[in-house]
Scaffold this motif. Structure first.
Motif, PDB file in Angstrom:
ATOM      1  N   MET A   1       0.676  -1.160   0.015  1.00  0.00           N
ATOM      2  CA  MET A   1      -0.028  -0.061  -0.089  1.00  0.00           C
ATOM      3  C   MET A   1       0.863   1.125  -0.101  1.00  0.00           C
ATOM      4  O   MET A   1       1.951   1.187   0.497  1.00  0.00           O
ATOM      5  N   ASN A   2       0.320   2.223  -0.378  1.00  0.00           N
ATOM      6  CA  ASN A   2       1.044   3.384  -0.502  1.00  0.00           C
ATOM      7  C   ASN A   2       1.239   4.091   0.991  1.00  0.00           C
ATOM      8  O   ASN A   2       0.671   3.819   1.837  1.00  0.00           O
ATOM      9  N   ALA A   3       2.488   5.006   1.005  1.00  0.00           N
ATOM     10  CA  ALA A   3       2.645   5.586   2.362  1.00  0.00           C
ATOM     11  C   ALA A   3       1.644   6.494   2.607  1.00  0.00           C
ATOM     12  O   ALA A   3       0.866   7.173   1.857  1.00  0.00           O
ATOM     13  N   ALA A   4       1.434   6.807   4.006  1.00  0.00           N
ATOM     14  CA  ALA A   4       0.558   7.703   4.463  1.00  0.00           C
ATOM     15  C   ALA A   4       0.793   9.099   4.065  1.00  0.00           C
ATOM     16  O   ALA A   4       1.984   9.409   3.671  1.00  0.00           O
ATOM     17  N   ALA A   5      -0.130  10.038   3.872  1.00  0.00           N
ATOM     18  CA  ALA A   5       0.171  11.368   3.452  1.00  0.00           C
ATOM     19  C   ALA A   5      -0.848  12.287   4.233  1.00  0.00           C
ATOM     20  O   ALA A   5      -1.673  11.876   4.671  1.00  0.00           O
ATOM     21  N   PRO A   6      -0.355  13.521   4.391  1.00  0.00           N
ATOM     22  CA  PRO A   6      -1.388  14.484   5.132  1.00  0.00           C
ATOM     23  C   PRO A   6      -2.614  14.548   4.405  1.00  0.00           C
ATOM     24  O   PRO A   6      -2.752  14.062   3.497  1.00  0.00           O
ATOM     25  N   LEU A   7      -3.616  15.142   5.252  1.00  0.00           N
ATOM     26  CA  LEU A   7      -4.991  15.367   4.819  1.00  0.00           C
ATOM     27  C   LEU A   7      -4.778  16.615   3.657  1.00  0.00           C
ATOM     28  O   LEU A   7      -4.024  17.479   3.754  1.00  0.00           O
ATOM     29  N   LEU A   8      -5.681  16.368   2.463  1.00  0.00           N
ATOM     30  CA  LEU A   8      -5.543  17.519   1.341  1.00  0.00           C
ATOM     31  C   LEU A   8      -6.441  18.668   1.888  1.00  0.00           C
ATOM     32  O   LEU A   8      -7.690  18.677   1.714  1.00  0.00           O
ATOM     33  N   LEU A   9      -5.721  19.487   2.599  1.00  0.00           N
ATOM     34  CA  LEU A   9      -6.277  20.523   2.855  1.00  0.00           C
ATOM     35  C   LEU A   9      -5.671  21.779   2.425  1.00  0.00           C
ATOM     36  O   LEU A   9      -4.332  21.684   2.730  1.00  0.00           O
ATOM     37  N   ASP A  10      -5.810  22.751   2.049  1.00  0.00           N
ATOM     38  CA  ASP A  10      -5.499  23.920   1.422  1.00  0.00           C
ATOM     39  C   ASP A  10      -4.892  24.924   2.964  1.00  0.00           C
ATOM     40  O   ASP A  10      -5.387  26.136   2.792  1.00  0.00           O
ATOM     41  N   LEU A  11      -4.113  24.406   3.752  1.00  0.00           N
ATOM     42  CA  LEU A  11      -3.670  25.010   4.800  1.00  0.00           C
ATOM     43  C   LEU A  11      -2.563  26.296   4.159  1.00  0.00           C
ATOM     44  O   LEU A  11      -3.000  27.406   5.009  1.00  0.00           O
ATOM     45  N   ASP A  12      -1.854  26.182   3.394  1.00  0.00           N
ATOM     46  CA  ASP A  12      -1.141  27.175   2.987  1.00  0.00           C
ATOM     47  C   ASP A  12      -1.882  28.741   2.580  1.00  0.00           C
ATOM     48  O   ASP A  12      -1.543  29.572   3.055  1.00  0.00           O
ATOM     49  N   SER A  13      -2.772  28.543   2.023  1.00  0.00           N
ATOM     50  CA  SER A  13      -3.683  29.662   1.588  1.00  0.00           C
ATOM     51  C   SER A  13      -4.199  30.159   2.808  1.00  0.00           C
ATOM     52  O   SER A  13      -4.397  31.594   2.659  1.00  0.00           O
ATOM     53  N   PHE A  14      -4.704  29.371   3.457  1.00  0.00           N
ATOM     54  CA  PHE A  14      -5.674  30.030   4.778  1.00  0.00           C
ATOM     55  C   PHE A  14      -4.468  30.857   5.535  1.00  0.00           C
ATOM     56  O   PHE A  14      -4.969  31.818   5.989  1.00  0.00           O
ATOM     57  N   LEU A  15      -3.333  30.084   5.661  1.00  0.00           N
ATOM     58  CA  LEU A  15      -2.210  31.053   6.697  1.00  0.00           C
ATOM     59  C   LEU A  15      -2.058  32.168   5.886  1.00  0.00           C
ATOM     60  O   LEU A  15      -1.657  33.152   6.683  1.00  0.00           O
ATOM     61  N   ALA A  16      -1.921  32.133   4.530  1.00  0.00           N
ATOM     62  CA  ALA A  16      -1.408  33.241   3.943  1.00  0.00           C
ATOM     63  C   ALA A  16      -2.513  34.705   3.905  1.00  0.00           C
ATOM     64  O   ALA A  16      -2.131  35.658   4.083  1.00  0.00           O
ATOM     65  N   ARG A  17      -3.614  34.086   3.836  1.00  0.00           N
ATOM     66  CA  ARG A  17      -4.537  35.307   3.915  1.00  0.00           C
ATOM     67  C   ARG A  17      -4.671  35.925   5.280  1.00  0.00           C
ATOM     68  O   ARG A  17      -5.030  37.023   5.534  1.00  0.00           O
ATOM     69  N   ALA A  18      -4.360  35.061   6.262  1.00  0.00           N
ATOM     70  CA  ALA A  18      -4.220  35.405   7.879  1.00  0.00           C
ATOM     71  C   ALA A  18      -3.284  36.644   7.608  1.00  0.00           C
ATOM     72  O   ALA A  18      -3.193  37.589   8.334  1.00  0.00           O
ATOM     73  N   GLU A  19      -2.101  36.229   7.254  1.00  0.00           N
ATOM     74  CA  GLU A  19      -0.823  37.010   6.987  1.00  0.00           C
ATOM     75  C   GLU A  19      -1.093  38.275   6.363  1.00  0.00           C
ATOM     76  O   GLU A  19      -0.696  39.493   6.967  1.00  0.00           O
ATOM     77  N   GLU A  20      -1.802  38.188   5.316  1.00  0.00           N
ATOM     78  CA  GLU A  20      -2.213  39.484   4.687  1.00  0.00           C
ATOM     79  C   GLU A  20      -2.940  40.474   5.528  1.00  0.00           C
ATOM     80  O   GLU A  20      -3.135  41.611   5.368  1.00  0.00           O
ATOM     81  N   ARG A  21      -3.898  39.784   6.309  1.00  0.00           N
ATOM     82  CA  ARG A  21      -4.817  40.754   7.196  1.00  0.00           C
ATOM     83  C   ARG A  21      -4.190  41.313   8.319  1.00  0.00           C
ATOM     84  O   ARG A  21      -4.560  42.005   9.146  1.00  0.00           O
ATOM     85  N   GLY A  22      -2.741  40.809   8.545  1.00  0.00           N
ATOM     86  CA  GLY A  22      -2.027  41.418   9.616  1.00  0.00           C
ATOM     87  C   GLY A  22      -2.556  40.588  10.754  1.00  0.00           C
ATOM     88  O   GLY A  22      -2.036  40.929  12.100  1.00  0.00           O
ATOM     89  N   THR A  23      -2.984  39.414  10.938  1.00  0.00           N
ATOM     90  CA  THR A  23      -3.358  38.368  11.959  1.00  0.00           C
ATOM     91  C   THR A  23      -2.919  37.119  11.828  1.00  0.00           C
ATOM     92  O   THR A  23      -3.550  36.116  11.534  1.00  0.00           O
ATOM     93  N   PRO A  24      -1.453  36.939  11.692  1.00  0.00           N
ATOM     94  CA  PRO A  24      -0.945  35.692  11.481  1.00  0.00           C
ATOM     95  C   PRO A  24      -1.378  34.660  12.494  1.00  0.00           C
ATOM     96  O   PRO A  24      -1.443  34.875  13.645  1.00  0.00           O
ATOM     97  N   LEU A  25      -1.289  33.479  12.037  1.00  0.00           N
ATOM     98  CA  LEU A  25      -1.799  32.551  12.795  1.00  0.00           C
ATOM     99  C   LEU A  25      -0.737  31.680  12.995  1.00  0.00           C
ATOM    100  O   LEU A  25       0.044  31.241  12.145  1.00  0.00           O
ATOM    101  N   ASP A  26      -0.670  30.615  14.052  1.00  0.00           N
ATOM    102  CA  ASP A  26       0.321  29.576  14.145  1.00  0.00           C
ATOM    103  C   ASP A  26      -0.054  28.196  13.330  1.00  0.00           C
ATOM    104  O   ASP A  26      -1.344  27.798  13.165  1.00  0.00           O
ATOM    105  N   ALA A  27       0.960  27.830  12.406  1.00  0.00           N
ATOM    106  CA  ALA A  27       0.679  27.005  11.453  1.00  0.00           C
ATOM    107  C   ALA A  27       0.351  25.570  11.979  1.00  0.00           C
ATOM    108  O   ALA A  27      -0.493  24.931  11.486  1.00  0.00           O
ATOM    109  N   ARG A  28       0.913  25.104  13.228  1.00  0.00           N
ATOM    110  CA  ARG A  28       0.636  23.825  13.793  1.00  0.00           C
ATOM    111  C   ARG A  28      -0.585  23.863  14.279  1.00  0.00           C
ATOM    112  O   ARG A  28      -1.557  22.761  14.248  1.00  0.00           O
ATOM    113  N   ALA A  29      -1.082  25.126  15.086  1.00  0.00           N
ATOM    114  CA  ALA A  29      -2.343  24.988  15.553  1.00  0.00           C
ATOM    115  C   ALA A  29      -3.465  24.968  14.498  1.00  0.00           C
ATOM    116  O   ALA A  29      -4.605  24.444  14.463  1.00  0.00           O
ATOM    117  N   ALA A  30      -3.179  25.702  13.274  1.00  0.00           N
ATOM    118  CA  ALA A  30      -4.079  25.690  12.219  1.00  0.00           C
ATOM    119  C   ALA A  30      -4.303  24.152  11.716  1.00  0.00           C
ATOM    120  O   ALA A  30      -5.158  23.762  11.127  1.00  0.00           O
TER     121      ALA A  30
END
Length: 753
Positions: A1-30
């Motif tokens: 079987m294939n090796a395990a992979a992370p969940l398919l969620l667009d985490l980077d875009s979510f964090l980038a939008r928060a950064e743009e708003r001036g309210t950065p979020l903790d990546a591990r928490a997100a």
């Protein structure tokens, strides 16, 4: 079987939008918040999971405290991610302004409980705990090599240092000595369930995507397998769960704690026997008494934790299990099974047995650790005894019930024959007191007392040799059970004399305290805690205790209180209550030594509206007749209620012991008839007036007298009794009286019970 992979969620875009708003979020928490919400079947129409109030509560109070390592100053970051996700859902048009405001307000309400759950030692799992510890030591949790080096160094630390680092609850005063072991067992059980839950949610999500995908939502799990054998599916989803857990705790930690360092995270297979034992003790207590204040009576206990540890090191069973850990091949099958269940042995992946964490605890542990170990061994031993042929249980929890009933006897010596008869459902008169038979040989195979002695011990006249033969099997089973428990120092037996040891009482006390929680003085007080009670608390507790136990306990309390204690005690005994509460309290008068009551206290009690009649009777018995005019008529009525009820119960017991299997109780017992008529002859107004006075004195107890007296030959008395009985039956406090027929054995044969 294939090796395990992370969940398919667009985490980077979510964090980038928060950064743009001036309210950065903790990546591990997100990563944790988005991943856990997605696996909770949250809608993902925006590409990210859409929070709701219900999902937010589960996330903050259940899921994050199961899976995420975080320091206290990091916790606000998780709340911030959840609020940012609510804003994202609102901006995407999937949450209107009113619902968004309500959701954010709810998240802020949940935040305090989230902090409590994340910082409670009773809510940790092994991965969370070690993730927190290595972060506190400055280790980069994303560096798998650094994590492995830290785990290896931690494993090399001395036993005591490791246990101190875990930070589990420590022994507090009169509380349970095994608390630290209990919290560790909770950690192990939470860890086991957390991994199963995460793997199960991964599989459920993958199956849902394969069978019925949601419109407008992209797949969450990449390359999820389908159609493979169950064991391969289980392994794949377990591996996926481990990788996700590592992202939220520390890189590579899951494989370490399930591989070379599994001894640092014990209990991953089945619930610790300690948890089962504590839960069963609590369940038994609640079944007996519900939520009432009904503490167990104080019993002799080891004087100090060090004495308890010494007692444990002196008993043979743990030493036998330690030897099995050293030489598994040299142990018999029964010992190996027990060693495996109690953690002295653990199986390797290739099936080989090696020493488990309990072996190290036995070598290195202090009093608290040894107590936890003993509780695990006791729980495992009871489970083993329940299955073995010689000691097989007739119903689940039967052996624990036997130990619970011994706890109620407060360490006092019991007769094996009497306890065996009770367990075999013989009717043994509950008020009958006797000592074990001293003629039974102290050593060798157990022999039941001869017929004469057996009748005296059981309070059952006319026993036959057939009865004695019928008692042999349950007695032999009980002896086998008690002797096996004696190997752990829980019980001791000499001939027919059986009792819990102070060590046994202490272990069962710990199990009950851990299972129920709350203050020790409210559940299973020490002798010192009991002596500190006031009279009301003492009487409220003692009303449920066996008479010999209540006699000893009240005597000890009075000895400490001095003469003034009698006044306070009488005040508590005179207090009434619903149903049989008043009668239960007054029944404790029967355990007091009337000769020991100061004369001044008895004379002062004469004017009491409840206990004056008892004081008058006691003074007469002592040869000091009082001034009868000092006793209120109501007090005499209370005394007569109790006296006539005692006659009724004795007559009912005699009938049950001597009547044929289909012979009903008489409508009116002759002894009760005679006792009532004697009392009525001296009562102003005769029988009808006496019945009215009895009903006022104690509506509950007098109702059962009235039921019988409704058959009185005097028509006026009978009519008054019927009226009293009807009044009681239609009142809110009515409860049907017990009119049990003699019990029968299976197959219809009558049993003496």
């Amino acid at each position: 079987m294939n090796a395990a992979a992370p969940l398919l969620l667009d985490l980077d875009s979510f964090l980038a939008r928060a950064e743009e708003r001036g309210t950065p979020l903790d990546a591990r928490a997100a990563d944790a918040v988005l991943g856990l919400l997605a696996l909770s079947r949250a809608r993902r129409r925006t590409g990210l999971p859409e929070p709701t109030e219900e999902l937010a509560e589960e996330l903050l109070h259940t899921l994050l405290p199961l899976y995420v390592s975080a320091a206290a100053d990091e916790l606000p970051g998780f709340v911030a991610v959840l609020i940012a996700l609510a804003d994202h859902t609102h901006e995407a048009g999937r949450l209107n302004a009113k619902r968004r405001a309500k959701l954010v307000a709810r998240v802020h309400e949940l935040a305090e409980g989230f902090v409590q759950a994340m910082t409670s030692p009773r809510r940790v799992t092994w991965p969370r705990l070690y993730g927190n510890l290595l972060r506190a030591d400055g280790v980069d949790a994303a560096d798998a090599r650094a994590v492995r080096d830290w785990v290896a160094a931690f494993a090399a630390r001395p036993y005591a240092d490791r246990h101190t680092a875990h930070g589990f609850a420590l022994h507090r005063g009169d509380g349970p000595l095994g608390e630290a072991a209990y919290v560790e067992a909770l950690c192990a059980e939470r860890s086991r369930r957390a991994r199963l839950l995460l793997a199960g949610r991964l599989e459920a999500e993958a199956l849902a995507e394969q069978v019925r995908p949601r419109p407008g939502e992209s797949p969450l799990i990449r390359d999820a397998p389908a159609g493979e054998p169950d064991d391969e599916l289980e392994a794949w989803y377990g591996e996926q769960a481990g990788i996700l857990a590592d992202r939220w705790t520390a890189a590579g930690l899951d494989a370490l704690l399930h591989g070379p360092y599994a001894h640092l995270a014990p209990g991953g297979g089945v619930p610790a026997p300690l948890l089962t034992l504590a839960g069963a003790m609590a369940e038994q207590h609640l079944e007996m008494y519900g939520d009432d204040f009904a503490p167990m009576p104080p019993a002799p206990l080891p004087a100090t934790p060090e004495e308890q540890a010494a007692r444990l090191r002196a008993v043979p069973l743990p030493r036998l299990l330690e030897q099995a850990a050293v030489e598994p091949e040299g142990a018999d099958e029964r010992t190996r099974e027990l060693a495996l269940a109690a953690g002295f042995l653990v199986p390797a992946h290739d099936g080989a047995l090696s020493a488990g964490p309990s072996a190290e605890t036995w070598r290195e542990g202090g009093p608290a650790e040894l107590t936890g170990l003993a509780l695990n061994v006791l729980g495992a031993l009871l489970a083993q005894l329940a299955e073995e042929e010689e000691t097989a249980e007739d119903f689940a929890g039967e052996h624990l019930l036997t130990l619970y009933l011994l706890c109620e006897r407060s360490g006092m010596t019991q007769s094996v024959a009497r306890l065996a008869a009770q367990e075999d459902m013989w009717f043994v008169p509950p008020e009958h007191e006797n000592t074990p038979d001293g003629t039974v040989p102290a050593t060798g195979d157990y022999e039941l007392p001869d017929l004469r002695a057996l009748s005296e011990i059981l309070g059952i006249p006319g026993l036959t040799e057939a009865d004695r033969e019928g008692l042999r099997p349950p007695a032999a089973r009980l002896v086998c059970l008690m002797d096996r428990l004696a190997a752990l120092g829980v019980t001791e037996r000499t001939g027919d004399a059986l009792s819990l040891t102070p060590l046994g009482s202490s272990l069962l006390r710990d199990a009950l305290l851990l299972g129920l929680g709350g203050e020790a003085a409210d559940v299973f007080p020490s002798w010192a805690q009991m002596l500190a009670w006031d009279a009301e608390r003492l009487v409220t507790a003692a009303r449920y205790w066996p008479k010999p136990v209540a006699r000893r306990t009240l005597g000890g309390w009075l000895a400490l209180q001095g003469p003034g204690g009698w006044t306070a005690l009488f005040g508590a005994l005179a207090a009434g209550g619903p149903l049989e509460e008043g009668a239960r309290r007054r029944a404790l008068l029967g355990v007091l030594d009337g000769m020991a009551v100061p004369g001044e206290a008895l004379h002062a009690l004469l004017a009491d509206r409840v206990l004056g009649g008892w004081a008058e009777h006691t003074l007469h018995a002592l040869g000091h007749p009082p001034v009868t005019s000092a006793v209120p008529l109501s007090a005499r009525a209370v005394y007569l209620v109790d006296e006539l009820e005692a006659i009724r119960l004795a007559a009912s017991l005699d009938h049950r012991m001597t009547a044929g299997p289909d012979q009903e109780e008489p409508a009116l017992f002759a002894d009760l008839h005679a006792g009532f008529d004697k009392a009525a002859a001296d009562w102003p107004g005769g029988g009808p007036a006496l019945l009215t006075a009895l009903a006022r004195a104690d509506p509950y107890t007098s109702a059962f007298l009235a039921q019988q007296l409704s058959q009185h030959p005097d028509r006026t008395t009978a009519e008054q009794a019927r009226r009293a009985w009807r009044t009681f039956r239609t009142s809110s406090t009515a409860r049907s009286p017990h009119t049990t027929k003699p019990a029968k054995r299976a197959g219809g044969k009558r049993k003496r019970r």
